[in-house]
Structures are given as structure tokens and as C-alpha cells.
Design a protein around this motif. Structure first.
Motif, mmCIF file in Angstrom:
data_model
loop_
_atom_site.group_PDB
_atom_site.id
_atom_site.type_symbol
_atom_site.label_atom_id
_atom_site.label_comp_id
_atom_site.label_asym_id
_atom_site.label_seq_id
_atom_site.Cartn_x
_atom_site.Cartn_y
_atom_site.Cartn_z
ATOM 1 N N LYS A 1 0.170 13.261 2.572
ATOM 2 C CA LYS A 1 0.291 13.761 3.941
ATOM 3 C C LYS A 1 1.685 13.503 4.485
ATOM 4 O O LYS A 1 2.257 14.359 5.186
ATOM 5 C CB LYS A 1 -0.762 13.080 4.823
ATOM 6 C CG LYS A 1 -2.193 13.522 4.507
ATOM 7 C CD LYS A 1 -3.210 12.782 5.370
ATOM 8 C CE LYS A 1 -4.627 13.243 5.057
ATOM 9 N NZ LYS A 1 -5.652 12.495 5.807
ATOM 10 N N SER A 2 2.243 12.349 4.170
ATOM 11 C CA SER A 2 3.588 12.024 4.626
ATOM 12 C C SER A 2 4.608 12.994 4.039
ATOM 13 O O SER A 2 5.527 13.457 4.722
ATOM 14 C CB SER A 2 3.948 10.591 4.240
ATOM 15 O OG SER A 2 5.266 10.272 4.615
ATOM 16 N N GLY B 1 0.823 -1.208 0.000
ATOM 17 C CA GLY B 1 0.000 0.000 0.000
ATOM 18 C C GLY B 1 0.856 1.255 0.000
ATOM 19 O O GLY B 1 0.583 2.220 -0.735
ATOM 20 N N ASP B 2 1.926 1.269 0.809
ATOM 21 C CA ASP B 2 2.820 2.427 0.864
ATOM 22 C C ASP B 2 3.482 2.671 -0.487
ATOM 23 O O ASP B 2 3.645 3.824 -0.908
ATOM 24 C CB ASP B 2 3.902 2.219 1.931
ATOM 25 C CG ASP B 2 3.343 2.328 3.351
ATOM 26 O OD1 ASP B 2 2.216 2.840 3.506
ATOM 27 O OD2 ASP B 2 4.026 1.901 4.290
ATOM 28 N N GLU B 3 3.879 1.582 -1.171
ATOM 29 C CA GLU B 3 4.538 1.730 -2.469
ATOM 30 C C GLU B 3 3.565 2.248 -3.527
ATOM 31 O O GLU B 3 3.951 3.031 -4.400
ATOM 32 C CB GLU B 3 5.138 0.397 -2.906
ATOM 33 C CG GLU B 3 6.385 0.012 -2.121
ATOM 34 C CD GLU B 3 6.923 -1.348 -2.506
ATOM 35 O OE1 GLU B 3 8.147 -1.525 -2.489
ATOM 36 O OE2 GLU B 3 6.112 -2.244 -2.829
ATOM 37 N N ILE B 4 2.312 1.823 -3.455
ATOM 38 C CA ILE B 4 1.299 2.353 -4.381
ATOM 39 C C ILE B 4 1.191 3.859 -4.199
ATOM 40 O O ILE B 4 1.214 4.635 -5.161
ATOM 41 C CB ILE B 4 -0.073 1.689 -4.146
ATOM 42 C CG1 ILE B 4 -0.022 0.208 -4.498
ATOM 43 C CG2 ILE B 4 -1.159 2.396 -4.968
ATOM 44 C CD1 ILE B 4 -1.262 -0.561 -4.062
ATOM 45 N N GLY B 5 1.079 4.285 -2.941
ATOM 46 C CA GLY B 5 0.951 5.713 -2.652
ATOM 47 C C GLY B 5 2.178 6.490 -3.083
ATOM 48 O O GLY B 5 2.065 7.561 -3.710
ATOM 49 N N ALA B 6 3.370 5.958 -2.771
ATOM 50 C CA ALA B 6 4.610 6.651 -3.129
ATOM 51 C C ALA B 6 4.767 6.770 -4.637
ATOM 52 O O ALA B 6 5.192 7.810 -5.152
ATOM 53 C CB ALA B 6 5.806 5.916 -2.528
ATOM 54 N N THR B 7 4.411 5.704 -5.348
ATOM 55 C CA THR B 7 4.522 5.716 -6.804
ATOM 56 C C THR B 7 3.605 6.756 -7.423
ATOM 57 O O THR B 7 4.031 7.582 -8.247
ATOM 58 C CB THR B 7 4.185 4.324 -7.378
ATOM 59 O OG1 THR B 7 5.115 3.365 -6.861
ATOM 60 C CG2 THR B 7 4.250 4.321 -8.896
#
Length: 403
Positions: free
Chosen positions: A397-398, A213-219
Motif C-alpha cells: 500500500k505504501s 515490521g517495516d523492514e520485513i514488509g519492505a524486504t
């Protein structure tokens, strides 16, 4: 009025060849590049003071000063001239501050300051990390022309010993791109990383890559904040949302879409199969497609080629756009979006104890036309899009907190 110089491009400057006598080519705003009979290229600044033409002020060697930096220097010197001040002393100080890029550490700094200046923040960060963590500590003190393939292999082997073969491959690619730049600027003669095969560093079995999930968001956040064209950003986002094949998306036509009914029917003729393929569109995909439709540059293709003509963008365009971003997502290719969606949806279904949804999830992931399960297939499509949106929102947000 004097004829205005046509601004140069980096490729034009690189292509300038020596002649029997040295010559100059103007870029504009007083900036010229002088090509010596030896092939050396030197930036100079042409100016007048008190109505009199002055000797050219030397900005520096093209090998160590990019077109962008040379223009910035010329602008600074032009502002001095406007105040009646000779720029010669300032230009001399600037040249003295230039790194002598004969040692790899200094050459890498030149690379980061010039070639990487226009890249995305994420691309610069991952490149800088590879250089600082593994490359420069090992060979930063060596002359540029002394680095060999053995040095590159040793660095990659050291990284692999930490259990990071993908990072080893990434680092080899950073060295390769650095030397491509140095060769173009005549600061190196050979590329030591080019002769090190990628397969000798990291080999992979069948594709099993699934983004977290984090990688989806970062991408998606990296794509969203990049400088690539808006239609390409939308195309990449749609790939994540709809789970279709890249070729199905880039070759799509407007007549295939019914945005009122939030559906997309890919004709069998385009798929080279017997039946059409029905894709249920989540609200987020419809919103993006409506944006494209309002700004459309062509009547037929959703993603028309910028080169004109009745054709879509090339299949490689999205790959090239992602590659240029230098995403900090190891061993990622666009097709991983489809596998990622399938795996996450199955996990969602298992947690929700929806016994019959896994078969429907597989159906949707292959985009087989739904029959009695249409309503649930739409729910699955929307559930996935909401999940993707949540990951992107978390990444935004991050990034805000980090800044």
C-alpha cells in the motif's frame, strides 16, 4: 537465404581479443562490433539503400555504449533505412551526445544508464543515493584514473562520522562495483575501493540484527516485485514464514511434506541429529508450496537446480538472489529472518500475557518436535505468518501511494 547471426552477449563482447588485422562480429539486425588491432571495439551499423550496400555507420565506442544501447540504436537506424533515409547523420548526432566518460561524474552516469538499467528499482535507487549524496560531491570532478584508495577512505570516514558505519560500507561497495564496470569497459585500470578492506570501514560483533515490521514488509515487497525467478521468490518468502535454516529449505524434498496436514518433517539424517524435526506450516506457506507443487519441474526436490540432474539449487543461490536486489535494508542476511521471528513472537507473547508461550516460541524457533503443545505451536506459526502478511500488505500500500 543469408545465414542469421547468433545474438551476442556482453560477456562474449568483453572476451573479443585483437588480432593481426581488425575484424567484425555480427549481432544481427545490421549491428556488428569491429575489433581493432589495438583492442578498441567499435559498434557499427551495416545497411543497404536502394539495393546498394552502404559504408558502415559508426554507432560508437563499446567502452561507452553497452550491447543493449547499441541494439536500440541499430533498431532506430534500421527504421530510418526502411523509410529510405540514411542513418549516418542521426548516428553522428547520437555520438556527439555521448558523454566522454573520462571524468568520474560522467562515468557514473554511464554506469547508471547501462549496467544498472536492468536492476530492480530499489537497487538503482540505493545506488543512486550513495553516488549523489557522498561519492560525486567529493570526487565527481576527478578523472576516473585519478581516484585513489585515500579518496574512498575519506568518503567512508565522513559517512562514519555521521554515525552510519553500515552506510559507509554500502558506499564503498557502490564505488567498488562502479570501478569493476569501468575496468571491464577499459575506462579504468585499477579499482581504488578494492584495496580498502570492508572490516576497516564497519566491523560488527555477533549477529544481533532484528528486522522491524517495516523492514520485513519492505524486504518481502522488494523480493515480490523483482525479476528473479518465481521459485526463488517463494523460497525467500518461505524462509520468512517458516523460520527454518536456509539449507533445510533448499534441500527439502516433496516426500517430507504433508500439505493436507500442513506439516513438514525434516528427517534426522538430513539434520545430522538424533530426531526428526517437525515444522508446523501456516496457511500462507501451504498455499505457496501448493503453487510450487503444481508447477514442479522435478519429482524429488522442492527447489531443483535449473541446470538439471537430480539435485537441489545451490545453498548460495538465495544469497545471490538477495544480493542482486540491492535491498535497502542495512546489514541484512537471510539468517536474520529466524532471529527476527523469535524476537517478534516473544514480544507478541509478552503483550498478550501468555505466560507459557515464550518457552514454546523458543521451541518452535528451534523446530523441536512439539508434543502436548502441538495445537499452540500451530497457533504460534499462524500468528507469525499473519504478522508477516500484514507487514507485506502495508509495504504494498505504501508503494502504491508513493507511485
Amino acid at each position: 537465404m543469408p545465414r542469421q547471426a547468433v545474438p551476442l552477449t556482453e560477456s562474449q563482447v568483453r572476451a573479443l581479443e585483437p588480432r593481426a588485422a581488425r575484424y567484425s562480429v555480427a549481432d544481427g539486425n545490421g549491428l556488428v562490433i569491429e575489433v581493432m588491432t589495438t583492442g578498441t571495439k567499435v559498434w557499427r551499423f551495416r545497411y543497404s539503400l536502394n539495393g546498394k550496400r552502404q559504408p558502415l555507420a559508426t554507432i560508437g565506442d563499446y567502452r561507452m555504449i553497452s550491447l543493449r544501447v547499441a541494439r536500440a540504436r541499430a533498431q532506430k537506424y534500421a527504421e530510418l533505412v526502411a523509410q529510405g533515409i540514411s542513418p549516418v547523420a542521426t548516428a553522428r548526432r547520437d555520438r556527439g551526445a555521448e558523454a566522454k566518460a573520462d571524468v568520474l561524474r560522467e562515468a557514473a552516469e554511464l554506469y547508471m544508464a547501462t549496467e544498472m538499467a536492468g536492476k530492480s528499482d530499489e537497487y538503482r535507487r540505493t545506488t543512486r543515493r550513495a553516488l549523489d549524496k557522498d561519492v560525486l560531491p567529493a570526487i565527481g570532478g576527478l578523472p576516473v584514473k585519478s581516484v585513489t584508495a585515500e579518496h574512498v577512505v575519506a568518503i567512508c570516514d565522513s559517512i562514519k562520522s555521521r554515525g552510519s558505519p553500515k552506510m559507509a560500507l554500502h558506499t564503498r561497495n557502490v564505488i567498488k562495483r562502479l570501478y569493476e564496470y569501468l575496468i571491464a569497459r577499459q575506462l579504468a585500470r585499477a579499482n581504488p575501493a578494492e584495496v580498502v578492506p570492508a572490516r576497516s570501514i564497519a566491523t560488527f560483533e555477533s549477529r544481533t540484527r532484528v528486522l522491524s515490521g517495516d523492514e520485513i514488509g519492505a524486504t518481502l515487497h522488494a523480493i515480490d516485485t523483482s525479476s528473479i525467478r518465481r521459485p526463488l521468490k517463494i523460497a525467500l518468502h518461505l524462509l520468512a514464514l517458516t523460520m527454518v535454516r536456509k539449507s533445510d529449505l533448499v534441500e527439502s524434498t516433496w516426500e517430507e511434506f504433508d500439505l493436507e496436514k500442513a506439516s513438514w518433517r525434516i528427517p534426522a539424517s538430513r539434520l545430522k541429529q538424533d530426531t526428526d524435526q517437525l515444522v508446523y506450516l501456516p496457511q500462507q506457506a501451504v498455499t505457496l508450496l501448493r503453487e510450487l507443487h503444481r508447477a514442479r519441474a522435478a519429482t524429488r526436490f522442492v527447489f531443483p537446480s535449473v541446470r538439471g540432474g537430480d539435485r537441489p539449487i545451490a545453498k548460495s543461490t538465495l544469497n545471490q538472489a538477495v544480493k542482486a536486489l540491492g535491498l535497502d535494508v542495512e546489514h541484512f542476511v537471510l539468517h536474520d529472518f529466524r532471529r527476527t521471528a523469535s524476537v517478534h513472537l516473544r514480544e507478541m507473547a509478552r503483550h498478550a500475557q501468555e505466560d507459557k508461550s515464550s518457552a514454546q516460541t523458543r521451541q518452535h524457533a528451534r523446530h523441536v518436535e512439539a508434543t502436548s503443545a502441538a495445537a499452540e505451536a500451530r497457533q504460534i506459526a499462524q500468528r507469525w505468518a499473519d504478522f508477516v502478511d500484514a507487514q507485506l500488505d502495508a509495504a504494498r500500500k505504501s508503494a502504491t501511494r508513493a507511485s
